[in-house]
Structure formats: C-alpha cells, structure tokens
Design a protein around this motif. Structure first.
Motif, PDB file in Angstrom:
ATOM      1  N   GLU A  31      11.416 -23.365  -1.489  1.00  0.00           N
ATOM      2  CA  GLU A  31      10.662 -23.549  -2.743  1.00  0.00           C
ATOM      3  C   GLU A  31      10.736 -22.300  -3.629  1.00  0.00           C
ATOM      4  O   GLU A  31      10.775 -22.381  -4.860  1.00  0.00           O
ATOM      5  CB  GLU A  31       9.196 -23.949  -2.476  1.00  0.00           C
ATOM      6  CG  GLU A  31       8.361 -22.874  -1.842  1.00  0.00           C
ATOM      7  CD  GLU A  31       6.949 -23.319  -1.434  1.00  0.00           C
ATOM      8  OE1 GLU A  31       6.031 -23.109  -2.218  1.00  0.00           O
ATOM      9  OE2 GLU A  31       6.790 -23.857  -0.323  1.00  0.00           O
ATOM     10  N   GLU A  32      10.795 -21.119  -2.977  1.00  0.00           N
ATOM     11  CA  GLU A  32      10.869 -19.885  -3.772  1.00  0.00           C
ATOM     12  C   GLU A  32      12.257 -19.704  -4.402  1.00  0.00           C
ATOM     13  O   GLU A  32      12.380 -19.178  -5.510  1.00  0.00           O
ATOM     14  CB  GLU A  32      10.500 -18.665  -2.911  1.00  0.00           C
ATOM     15  CG  GLU A  32       9.027 -18.618  -2.540  1.00  0.00           C
ATOM     16  CD  GLU A  32       8.098 -18.519  -3.760  1.00  0.00           C
ATOM     17  OE1 GLU A  32       8.501 -17.932  -4.778  1.00  0.00           O
ATOM     18  OE2 GLU A  32       6.970 -19.048  -3.680  1.00  0.00           O
ATOM     19  N   VAL A  33      13.292 -20.143  -3.700  1.00  0.00           N
ATOM     20  CA  VAL A  33      14.645 -20.100  -4.276  1.00  0.00           C
ATOM     21  C   VAL A  33      14.707 -21.032  -5.488  1.00  0.00           C
ATOM     22  O   VAL A  33      15.245 -20.694  -6.546  1.00  0.00           O
ATOM     23  CB  VAL A  33      15.702 -20.469  -3.211  1.00  0.00           C
ATOM     24  CG1 VAL A  33      17.014 -20.904  -3.845  1.00  0.00           C
ATOM     25  CG2 VAL A  33      15.943 -19.277  -2.277  1.00  0.00           C
ATOM     26  N   GLN A  34      14.096 -22.193  -5.328  1.00  0.00           N
ATOM     27  CA  GLN A  34      14.058 -23.152  -6.445  1.00  0.00           C
ATOM     28  C   GLN A  34      13.295 -22.580  -7.643  1.00  0.00           C
ATOM     29  O   GLN A  34      13.694 -22.731  -8.778  1.00  0.00           O
ATOM     30  CB  GLN A  34      13.391 -24.449  -5.995  1.00  0.00           C
ATOM     31  CG  GLN A  34      14.400 -25.533  -5.783  1.00  0.00           C
ATOM     32  CD  GLN A  34      13.822 -26.753  -5.088  1.00  0.00           C
ATOM     33  OE1 GLN A  34      12.785 -26.686  -4.434  1.00  0.00           O
ATOM     34  NE2 GLN A  34      14.512 -27.858  -5.229  1.00  0.00           N
ATOM     35  N   ALA A  35      12.184 -21.891  -7.330  1.00  0.00           N
ATOM     36  CA  ALA A  35      11.369 -21.305  -8.406  1.00  0.00           C
ATOM     37  C   ALA A  35      12.165 -20.252  -9.186  1.00  0.00           C
ATOM     38  O   ALA A  35      11.883 -19.992 -10.364  1.00  0.00           O
ATOM     39  CB  ALA A  35      10.101 -20.685  -7.824  1.00  0.00           C
ATOM     40  N   GLN A  53      20.417 -22.863  -7.277  1.00  0.00           N
ATOM     41  CA  GLN A  53      20.768 -24.118  -6.613  1.00  0.00           C
ATOM     42  C   GLN A  53      21.674 -23.923  -5.398  1.00  0.00           C
ATOM     43  O   GLN A  53      21.882 -24.830  -4.601  1.00  0.00           O
ATOM     44  CB  GLN A  53      21.464 -25.045  -7.613  1.00  0.00           C
ATOM     45  CG  GLN A  53      20.465 -25.540  -8.630  1.00  0.00           C
ATOM     46  CD  GLN A  53      21.121 -26.237  -9.802  1.00  0.00           C
ATOM     47  OE1 GLN A  53      22.334 -26.106 -10.019  1.00  0.00           O
ATOM     48  NE2 GLN A  53      20.325 -26.957 -10.557  1.00  0.00           N
ATOM     49  N   ARG A  54      22.229 -22.691  -5.274  1.00  0.00           N
ATOM     50  CA  ARG A  54      23.223 -22.457  -4.230  1.00  0.00           C
ATOM     51  C   ARG A  54      23.285 -20.959  -3.963  1.00  0.00           C
ATOM     52  O   ARG A  54      23.952 -20.215  -4.688  1.00  0.00           O
ATOM     53  CB  ARG A  54      24.569 -22.939  -4.800  1.00  0.00           C
ATOM     54  CG  ARG A  54      25.525 -23.462  -3.792  1.00  0.00           C
ATOM     55  CD  ARG A  54      26.705 -24.089  -4.532  1.00  0.00           C
ATOM     56  NE  ARG A  54      27.950 -23.807  -3.821  1.00  0.00           N
ATOM     57  CZ  ARG A  54      28.264 -24.358  -2.656  1.00  0.00           C
ATOM     58  NH1 ARG A  54      27.462 -25.217  -2.096  1.00  0.00           N
ATOM     59  NH2 ARG A  54      29.410 -24.051  -2.053  1.00  0.00           N
ATOM     60  N   VAL A  55      22.567 -20.512  -2.929  1.00  0.00           N
ATOM     61  CA  VAL A  55      22.464 -19.059  -2.727  1.00  0.00           C
ATOM     62  C   VAL A  55      23.251 -18.594  -1.502  1.00  0.00           C
ATOM     63  O   VAL A  55      23.440 -19.336  -0.540  1.00  0.00           O
ATOM     64  CB  VAL A  55      20.989 -18.608  -2.575  1.00  0.00           C
ATOM     65  CG1 VAL A  55      20.229 -18.780  -3.872  1.00  0.00           C
ATOM     66  CG2 VAL A  55      20.291 -19.340  -1.438  1.00  0.00           C
ATOM     67  N   LEU A  56      23.692 -17.344  -1.580  1.00  0.00           N
ATOM     68  CA  LEU A  56      24.397 -16.721  -0.457  1.00  0.00           C
ATOM     69  C   LEU A  56      23.383 -15.882   0.326  1.00  0.00           C
ATOM     70  O   LEU A  56      22.644 -15.082  -0.256  1.00  0.00           O
ATOM     71  CB  LEU A  56      25.528 -15.824  -0.985  1.00  0.00           C
ATOM     72  CG  LEU A  56      26.367 -15.102   0.072  1.00  0.00           C
ATOM     73  CD1 LEU A  56      27.117 -16.100   0.961  1.00  0.00           C
ATOM     74  CD2 LEU A  56      27.362 -14.143  -0.595  1.00  0.00           C
ATOM     75  N   ASP A  68      19.456 -22.522   7.474  1.00  0.00           N
ATOM     76  CA  ASP A  68      18.918 -23.818   7.910  1.00  0.00           C
ATOM     77  C   ASP A  68      17.703 -24.208   7.074  1.00  0.00           C
ATOM     78  O   ASP A  68      17.566 -25.348   6.638  1.00  0.00           O
ATOM     79  CB  ASP A  68      18.487 -23.762   9.384  1.00  0.00           C
ATOM     80  CG  ASP A  68      19.691 -23.760  10.316  1.00  0.00           C
ATOM     81  OD1 ASP A  68      20.804 -24.021   9.823  1.00  0.00           O
ATOM     82  OD2 ASP A  68      19.517 -23.461  11.516  1.00  0.00           O
ATOM     83  N   GLN A  69      16.817 -23.236   6.867  1.00  0.00           N
ATOM     84  CA  GLN A  69      15.602 -23.496   6.073  1.00  0.00           C
ATOM     85  C   GLN A  69      15.946 -23.916   4.648  1.00  0.00           C
ATOM     86  O   GLN A  69      15.214 -24.667   4.008  1.00  0.00           O
ATOM     87  CB  GLN A  69      14.735 -22.224   5.979  1.00  0.00           C
ATOM     88  CG  GLN A  69      14.028 -21.844   7.245  1.00  0.00           C
ATOM     89  CD  GLN A  69      12.739 -22.638   7.433  1.00  0.00           C
ATOM     90  OE1 GLN A  69      12.249 -23.253   6.503  1.00  0.00           O
ATOM     91  NE2 GLN A  69      12.219 -22.649   8.645  1.00  0.00           N
ATOM     92  N   LEU A  70      17.073 -23.383   4.149  1.00  0.00           N
ATOM     93  CA  LEU A  70      17.420 -23.624   2.743  1.00  0.00           C
ATOM     94  C   LEU A  70      18.006 -25.014   2.510  1.00  0.00           C
ATOM     95  O   LEU A  70      17.974 -25.521   1.380  1.00  0.00           O
ATOM     96  CB  LEU A  70      18.420 -22.564   2.270  1.00  0.00           C
ATOM     97  CG  LEU A  70      17.829 -21.183   2.004  1.00  0.00           C
ATOM     98  CD1 LEU A  70      18.934 -20.149   1.827  1.00  0.00           C
ATOM     99  CD2 LEU A  70      16.950 -21.223   0.749  1.00  0.00           C
ATOM    100  N   GLY A  71      18.551 -25.616   3.551  1.00  0.00           N
ATOM    101  CA  GLY A  71      19.162 -26.931   3.378  1.00  0.00           C
ATOM    102  C   GLY A  71      20.247 -26.880   2.309  1.00  0.00           C
ATOM    103  O   GLY A  71      21.115 -25.993   2.334  1.00  0.00           O
ATOM    104  N   GLU A  72      20.178 -27.801   1.341  1.00  0.00           N
ATOM    105  CA  GLU A  72      21.236 -27.885   0.321  1.00  0.00           C
ATOM    106  C   GLU A  72      21.275 -26.685  -0.622  1.00  0.00           C
ATOM    107  O   GLU A  72      22.240 -26.491  -1.363  1.00  0.00           O
ATOM    108  CB  GLU A  72      21.055 -29.171  -0.488  1.00  0.00           C
ATOM    109  CG  GLU A  72      21.422 -30.390   0.341  1.00  0.00           C
ATOM    110  CD  GLU A  72      21.417 -31.663  -0.476  1.00  0.00           C
ATOM    111  OE1 GLU A  72      20.943 -31.617  -1.625  1.00  0.00           O
ATOM    112  OE2 GLU A  72      21.877 -32.688   0.038  1.00  0.00           O
ATOM    113  N   LEU A  73      20.209 -25.900  -0.612  1.00  0.00           N
ATOM    114  CA  LEU A  73      20.179 -24.732  -1.511  1.00  0.00           C
ATOM    115  C   LEU A  73      20.982 -23.559  -0.952  1.00  0.00           C
ATOM    116  O   LEU A  73      21.206 -22.563  -1.637  1.00  0.00           O
ATOM    117  CB  LEU A  73      18.735 -24.269  -1.732  1.00  0.00           C
ATOM    118  CG  LEU A  73      17.813 -25.240  -2.478  1.00  0.00           C
ATOM    119  CD1 LEU A  73      16.377 -24.782  -2.364  1.00  0.00           C
ATOM    120  CD2 LEU A  73      18.236 -25.332  -3.937  1.00  0.00           C
ATOM    121  N   GLY A  74      21.399 -23.661   0.308  1.00  0.00           N
ATOM    122  CA  GLY A  74      22.135 -22.569   0.933  1.00  0.00           C
ATOM    123  C   GLY A  74      23.640 -22.788   0.842  1.00  0.00           C
ATOM    124  O   GLY A  74      24.130 -23.846   1.238  1.00  0.00           O
TER     125      GLY A  74
END
Ligand code: NAD
Length: 352
Positions: A25-29, A33-36, A52-58
């Motif tokens: 949620e913090e990455v989304q905030a 959309q796609r972090v290293l 794993d926690q990031l799911g599609e955001l990772g």
C-alpha cells in the motif's frame, strides 16, 4: 533562548511490528507500479520476502548492494532497473543498501521506500557517500532523502548481537554530535536526548536477550531519532575522525564509531558543558564520556582501535589527515590533542 533555524525534513515514517505487511500500500501511495527491491547478498532472503509482499508491484530483486556505495554497483543496478522498466526502489537493509537506493534516486529522480534493518540511520538523511576508484565523496541533497520509511521491529530481531551494539552506538554518535552542533536547535536536541536514552536503556538488554521485542522496539525508535539528528544538523570532530579512519585505514564503520565516541566526547567535554550534561542525563551516568565507554563495554563491543585493525604507526598519519582541513568543532582542533585522543582510542583506555 539561543536564536536558531529549523528545517523539517519531508519524509513519511511508519513504525511498529509486522509493518512490512504495509509495503504494497505504501508503494502504491508513492505512485509506483513496478519497483526494484535492493539488498546485500547476505539479505537476499529478506529481499525475496519483500518481493512476495509486493505481488504485482514488485519487478525483481537486486541483491548486489556493497559497502561504501561503489559507483560500479550503482551502474549495474541502474542497468537492471532500466531493463525491468522499474519506476521506484525499495531498499531493505542497513546503510550500504540504503546508500544504493539513494544513488539510484540521485540519478533517476525515482521515489524510494526504505526498510532499515540496522541502527545506522541513513534512511533519515539527505546525505549520500559514494566511492569511485577508491575515493569516497559525500554530498548532501534532498534528492536522496527517502520518501517513505517503514520501520519493522520484527526485521531487527535477527540483527546479530555484536552488530546491534556497535550499530546502536553508531546511532548514539549522531545524537551526541547534534547536541553540540554549531547549528543545533531545540527540537533536534530533544530528539537527540530521547534517542540516546532509548538506545542506552535497550542495548544492554539486547546484548543478553536479542529477541526481546520491547528492547528491540526502543532501540529502533532511538535509531530513528538519532538518524533524524544526523540528517538535520552538522556533525563535527567525532564523525570527521571516523570518516578518516574508515576511508584511509579501511576500519569497519560501526565499530570505529563505537570506539572513538567516548574519546571524541572527552576531547570536547569542557567546550560543550550543556551537551555533556544532557548526554550524561540520557545515559543515566555522572560523566558523558565515561558513560559512553561503559555502555560500549556493557554491550560487549570492541573498545580499542588496535583490536579492529589500526596499527600504532598509523596514528601519526591519521592525526595529519584529520587535522588537515579546517572544520567546525566546539573545541579547536589541536594536533597534539587529537594525537592523544587517537592514542587513547588505540589502547582502549576508559576516559576519566
Ligand atoms: P551495512 O548496511 O554495511 O550492513 C552490514 C552487514 O549486515 C551487511 O551484510 C548487511 O546485509 C547485514 N545486515 C543488515 N541488517 C541485518 C539484519 N537485521 N540481520 C542480519 N544481517 C543484517 O551496515 P550499516 O552499519 O547499517 O551501514 C554502514 C554504511 O552506511 C557505511 O558505508 C556508512 O558510511 C553508511 N551510512 C550512511 C549514512 C548516511 O546518512 N548517508 C548514515 C549512516 C551510515
């Protein structure tokens, strides 16, 4: 009251246990959309846990962070970042991994989310040290200040006892020098005193019971405050000496801070009496310098520079380097006094 200037640093801090669960949620905030995910090779497992926690955001992990942020490592990470089309970085680890995230942010302007697992405090500073061809240079720019910091106490439970003690004293060093900084101010001084107190009461408990969650929570809270001190006001003699010893003699970062701190404080004691009484009060001791030495001993940290790789012959050159360029310190920088300080730190004498 002494006139002062205060600059608040814009970062968002999430603190607690099991807070890693909030990473997506913090990455989304942050609008990513796609972090290293960055880590050292030793913390690859934790980086995978974050992925794993990031799911599609990772996007993926880059477990190649190294001490002193070598430019070649940054360039390698930048190539991976570009090939994945990543739009942000998540750094999990200590100052070395956070340094890599900052170096990437400097070059790309991408947002950073940082999950610190030591007490070094880099996550709260707009400071980046980088190494190119063996030379370390440091710069201060808001471009490298991480946007979001997630402190998760659970991730520090496994920080080895030895590193916990020295990393905690490394943090205390930031607060100590903030209390006598030329540009000190009442807010940062409050944070400094509270940060020293939180670490001083928790580090001895951690040394005997590393998984004590209350002590780990106090220590991480203290590390946050001390990191904020480092990010807000100027450092002086102690940090200069540690930079010299680390940069020119390749001594380990946190251990060097731990050993030098009581001696740098003893050197400055008469020139900064108010800071000394606040440090002593936070430590719960009579004398600031002796109290810091006793805390280092209580956590089982090394006490002598000779035990971490300095040769006696190096003291002359270290004195020369540390006194070559003028910088502000509450007491004038006197080569004879610095030489004595380094001899005391070399031998591991308790300041009196
Ligand atoms: P580090 O990041 O180099 O970590 C040391 C080792 O411990 C690494 O192998 C790391 O993976 C491992 N480690 C970290 N957390 C762990 C955990 N919880 N459990 C198990 N292993 C863990 O050490 P550091 O002391 O945090 O950082 C030192 C570096 O950071 C130095 O280069 C220093 O100059 C820099 N630093 C920069 C700033 C700044 O404001 N720019 C502030 C403080 C430190």
């Amino acid at each position: 009251m002494m006139p002062f200037t205060y600059n608040g640093l814009p970062s968002r801090v999430i603190f607690g246990q099991a807070t890693l669960a909030r990473v997506a949620e913090e990455v989304q905030a942050l609008g990513c959309q796609r972090v290293l995910v960055l880590s050292t090779p030793e913390q690859e497992g934790q980086a995978r846990q974050v992925l794993d926690q990031l799911g599609e955001l990772g996007a993926d992990i880059f477990p190649g962070a190294r001490m002193h942020t070598p430019v070649e490592t940054t360039e390698e990470a930048m190539r991976v970042l570009a090939s994945l089309g990543a739009d942000g970085v998540v750094a999990i680890g200590g100052g070395s991994t956070i340094g890599l995230g900052k170096a990437i942010a400097l070059r790309t302007g991408l947002p950073q989310l940082v999950i610190p697992t030591t007490y070094a405090g880099s996550e709260m500073t707009p400071i980046l040290g980088e190494t190119k061809e063996g030379l370390k240079t440091t710069q201060r720019t808001l471009e490298v200040l991480p946007e979001t910091v997630i402190y998760d106490v659970d991730l520090t439970l496994g920080l080895p006892v030895g590193m916990s003690g020295t990393s905690g004293l490394n943090a205390i060093a930031h607060a100590v020098e903030a209390l006598y900084a030329q540009d000190r101010n009442p807010i940062v001084s409050l944070m400094a005193e509270e940060g020293i107190a939180a670490l001083a009461r928790s580090l001895p408990t951690i040394a005997s019971n590393p998984t004590d969650a209350t002590a780990r929570s106090d220590a991480l809270y203290g590390a946050w405050l001390c990191g904020a001190c480092l990010g807000s006001v100027g450092m002086s003699l102690h940090h200069k000496l540690c930079h010299t010893l680390g940069g020119s003699f390749d001594l380990p970062h946190a251990e060097t801070h731990t050993i030098v701190l009581p001696h740098a404080v003893a050197y400055n004691a008469e020139a900064a009496p108010e800071a000394m009484s606040r440090i002593a009060r936070a430590l719960g001791t009579e004398d600031a310098a002796a109290g810091l030495y006793d805390l280092a001993r209580a956590v089982g940290a090394p006490l002598a520079l000779r035990d971490i790789g300095l040769n006696e012959d190096d003291i002359d050159r270290a004195t020369e380097i540390a006194t070559a360029n003028p910088y502000w310190n509450p007491r004038d920088i006197e080569p004879d006094g610095i030489h004595r300080l380094l001899r005391d730190a070399y031998a591991g004498r308790r300041p009196t």
